[in-house]
Design an enzyme around this catalytic site. Sequence first.
Site, PDB file in Angstrom:
ATOM      1  N   ASN A   9       0.938  -1.292  -0.060  1.00 50.54           N
ATOM      2  CA  ASN A   9       0.118   0.088   0.056  1.00 50.54           C
ATOM      3  C   ASN A   9       0.884   1.474  -0.073  1.00 50.54           C
ATOM      4  OD1 ASN A   9       0.985  -0.222   2.627  1.00 50.54           O
ATOM      5  ND2 ASN A   9      -1.066   0.192   3.772  1.00 50.54           N
ATOM      6  N   CYS A  10       2.329   1.097  -0.230  1.00 50.43           N
ATOM      7  CA  CYS A  10       2.878   2.371  -0.231  1.00 50.43           C
ATOM      8  C   CYS A  10       2.841   2.963  -1.654  1.00 50.43           C
ATOM      9  CB  CYS A  10       4.516   1.976  -0.084  1.00 50.43           C
ATOM     10  SG  CYS A  10       5.686   3.240  -0.153  1.00 50.43           S
TER      11      CYS A  10
END
Length: 114
Positions: A9-10
Site C-alpha cells: 500500500n506504499c
Amino acid sequence: MLRVYGIKNCDTVKKSLKWLDKNEVAYEFIDVRQQPLQKETVSGWLQKLPAESLLNKRSTSWRNLSDEQKSVVDANAIAELVAEQPTLFKRPLVESGQAVHCGFNEKLWSERYL
C-alpha cells in the site's frame, strides 16, 4: 530478474511497480508485511549500501523510535531493528544481481533496468 521489497500500500512502491510493468521489466515483489524480513537479508543489504541510504529517517516509524534506537550505528543492531520494523527502510528496495538500491527515480531506473 529484479527482486523488489516493499509494502503493497506504499504509494512509491505502487508507482515503481507500475513503471516496471509498463516497461516490461521482470521482477519479483516481496511484501515485507506478508513475508517478514530476516536479519540476514538486511545485513546483506548493509554490506552493499550505507545505513544512511537504507534508513528512512522521514518515516513515522523512525520518529516513533526511542533516542537510543535512533543512535544505533552498529550494522548488526541496525539489521535487527529493520528486520523487526520493516517500515524503517526506504522503499522500494531493489536487488539487481549484486547491487542494492533504495527508492524510485524514473531516470535512474531507466539507466539501470532498461
